[in-house]
Enzyme design. Sequence first.
Site, PDB file in Angstrom:
ATOM      1  N   LYS A 257     -47.375  29.255 -31.613  1.00 16.00           N
ATOM      2  CA  LYS A 257     -47.303  28.748 -30.236  1.00 16.00           C
ATOM      3  C   LYS A 257     -46.087  29.588 -29.776  1.00 16.00           C
ATOM      4  CE  LYS A 257     -50.661  25.873 -29.788  1.00 16.00           C
ATOM      5  NZ  LYS A 257     -51.903  25.942 -28.963  1.00 16.00           N
TER       6      LYS A 257
ATOM      7  N   SER B 173     -52.913  29.940 -38.421  1.00 22.00           N
ATOM      8  CA  SER B 173     -52.147  29.861 -36.851  1.00 22.00           C
ATOM      9  C   SER B 173     -50.810  29.039 -37.193  1.00 22.00           C
ATOM     10  CB  SER B 173     -53.058  29.208 -36.003  1.00 22.00           C
ATOM     11  OG  SER B 173     -53.736  28.015 -36.444  1.00 22.00           O
TER      12      SER B 173
ATOM     13  N   GLU C  47     -47.232  20.467 -22.030  1.00 18.33           N
ATOM     14  CA  GLU C  47     -48.119  19.446 -22.678  1.00 18.33           C
ATOM     15  C   GLU C  47     -48.032  19.815 -24.116  1.00 18.33           C
ATOM     16  OE1 GLU C  47     -49.364  22.151 -21.516  1.00 18.33           O
ATOM     17  OE2 GLU C  47     -50.492  22.884 -23.272  1.00 18.33           O
TER      18      GLU C  47
HETATM   19  C1  LIG Z   1     -51.307  25.635 -35.861  1.00 16.58           C
HETATM   20  C2  LIG Z   1     -52.162  25.501 -34.682  1.00 16.58           C
HETATM   21  N1  LIG Z   1     -53.124  26.101 -34.664  1.00 16.58           N
HETATM   22  C3  LIG Z   1     -54.095  25.999 -33.638  1.00 16.58           C
HETATM   23  C4  LIG Z   1     -53.925  25.362 -32.351  1.00 16.58           C
HETATM   24  C5  LIG Z   1     -55.043  25.394 -31.420  1.00 16.58           C
HETATM   25  O1  LIG Z   1     -54.437  25.824 -30.328  1.00 16.58           O
HETATM   26  P1  LIG Z   1     -55.026  27.354 -29.759  1.00 16.58           P
HETATM   27  O2  LIG Z   1     -56.527  27.068 -29.924  1.00 16.58           O
HETATM   28  O3  LIG Z   1     -54.502  27.630 -28.387  1.00 16.58           O
HETATM   29  O4  LIG Z   1     -54.489  28.220 -30.700  1.00 16.58           O
HETATM   30  C6  LIG Z   1     -52.702  24.480 -32.322  1.00 16.58           C
HETATM   31  C7  LIG Z   1     -52.219  23.606 -31.201  1.00 16.58           C
HETATM   32  O5  LIG Z   1     -51.542  22.917 -31.469  1.00 16.58           O
HETATM   33  C8  LIG Z   1     -51.744  24.504 -33.696  1.00 16.58           C
HETATM   34  O6  LIG Z   1     -50.610  23.801 -33.556  1.00 16.58           O
END
Ligand SMILES: Cc1ncc(COP(=O)(O)O)c(C=O)c1O
Lengths: 393, 280
Positions: free
Chosen positions: A89, A377, A111
């Site tokens: 993020k 992620s 948000e």
């Molecule tokens: C570690 C992590 N992965 C994935 C996501 C999902 O978001 P996005 O689909 O935009 O990657 C989030 C959202 O808070 C997150 O914190």
Amino acid sequence: MKYGVNEQGYYGDFGGAYIPEMLYPNVEELRQQYLNIINGDEFRAEFNQLLKDYVGRPSPLYHAKRYSEKYGANIFFKREDLNHTGSHKINNAIGQILLAKRLGKKRIIAETGAGQHGVATATVCALMGIECVVYMGEIDMARQAPNVSRMKMLGAKVVPAVSGSKTLKDATNEALRDWIGNPVDTHYIIGSVVGPYPYPDMVARFQSVISFETKKQLLEHTGNELPQYVMACVGGGSNAMGMFYHFLDDEQVKLVAVEAAGKGVDSGHSAATTFLGKEGVLHGSRTILMQTDDGQVVEPYSISAGLDYPGIGPQHAHLYKINRAQYVSVTDDEALQAGLLCCQLEGIIPAIETAHALAQLEKMKFDKADNVVICISGRGDKDLDTYIKYFGY
Amino acid sequence: MVYGLSTKYNSSIDYGLWTIDKINMNRLNKLFSTKKDNLLSIYYTAGYPEINTTLDIAEALEKAGVDFLEVGFPYSDPVADGPTIQHSSEKALENGMTLNLLFDQLADLRKRVTIPILLMGYANPMIQYGVERFCKKAAEVGVDGVIVPDLPMYEYETLYAGYFKANGLSNIFLVTPQTSEDRIRKIDELSNSFIYLLSSSSITGGNLQVSVNIEDYYKRIKAMQLKNPEIIGFGISDNKSFSKACEYAAGAIVGSAFVKLLGTKGYLEKIDEFVKGIRP
Ligand SMILES: Cc1ncc(COP(=O)(O)O)c(C=O)c1O
């Protein structure tokens, strides 16, 4: 780019800017300026410098040996969990705060679901000395409590969203309402590839650093910059879009996007948007969303706050519809088991969002020589409570 | 298909013609051609506080002298609305209100109510219902216009304007103090009954703020000499704010303040007094 956005903000049938007039001047200002600003030399230099020195990029591409053995392919982890603030993020937050500064904005709103985007936004606001207000669903504030404290320590004001399902969708509604009431000095840092055009494209560009680095790193590791598979979890879809971005035009690369099935796709407690959704309009864009026949948005469910969202970004809706990427789903239980496995095989505690992508490995059929990149992620510190409750550690 | 939208309707609309034939028939235009000031409109959410009083409320408002009505079809995620209308929408949905049911209720509309009626809501329920079907059905029951704040001008023009035109429905656009002059001109061109003027950029339920800047804004709009009359909405709650709005525009719309009244006991009996309180 073949799969990119057109001038009207559409990806095929999806996208656009379905916003009330009150938001039009802000969104239009962004639309007119974002490309000029983010393609400027001086912006790029500052963005790259911060990604390097502050975020700690490039994030490693790690060859996960025990995973590779277990799943019979070469599995690589793209380590977004090692970024400052613990997830992908921050890439987008850095990009948008630099943009907001150049637009002369004095106040930032955001948000957040899991709190990762809220923390990333609070962080960049602290870095730039700009006021920050983060909207977060009341339920999410409880299940991601450590992140609420982190945001407060970083100087942000955290406002609970108490309407609807009290999760990410409602936090987004509240942020939009704030923006309507503050039409001049405020920039809204949306945390995923959702929202009215130009947000989906802008956020995808900021996150595209993930696949940009991956190509180079994969070339070093394997002698080929193209893998057979690229995998990521999808809430709104920003880590997935960043992970897919520079592979989109390489049609031989198979893209796998993993949604949250919650207690099961047909259980009535799910967030598997492409399985349960229909075309419609949510948060300013035409996309696929979970809704009733009467067009009311259905409250989603997932144990993972970051995936607990009834829609997906419009570019994902397009990739789904034209079959460029495969959309699959994974339950709460499968994800938690996969999260624990990752701790025990690789010594990495993943975010529960990420654990959804990892769980999909169980269902894949790889060839021994396949190279597979999976986006880690985020890290799981914020989810320890949930893991502990589930496994009884 | 210029932009890759699956365009069901091709937009080569002659707005000039439109103004002359179909729209002359609609009740809104008749109203605006005969009455030029002090117009009072009331908004309420269909299905709130009770599921079956949509027409009873409309009838009571007409009896009390209201000039035209806005009937809201509820949506789960009303981003342009403040707490009062959010709450009414939530309750209405709990009560079982749907677009299908609303159109059923409105079948007898023109037996009981003669003043113009607009439907107001968000794009997604209308799109799910089918915009063409929605427009046909609205015209069939005697609705005169539609206000959908999150339906953008571009999509309206390229995808949907034909359906509105074919059914003689007016589409109402919003203007805020931040809307540029070019855009206001364009909105004026696309409009054929009135322009919905917001006193400030805000969600519903705020208070009308009249500052020097706002006076300038109203004067700026007046000086533009638009072809459509302006009606001020958002933040009109009592006689004072109504009168103030009428100094600058042809009339004003009361929403949240009336929805609050509907939340009280014996609301049907109180409607007359409420309306007279706004415009004696
Ligand atoms: C570690 C992590 N992965 C994935 C996501 C999902 O978001 P996005 O689909 O935009 O990657 C989030 C959202 O808070 C997150 O914190």
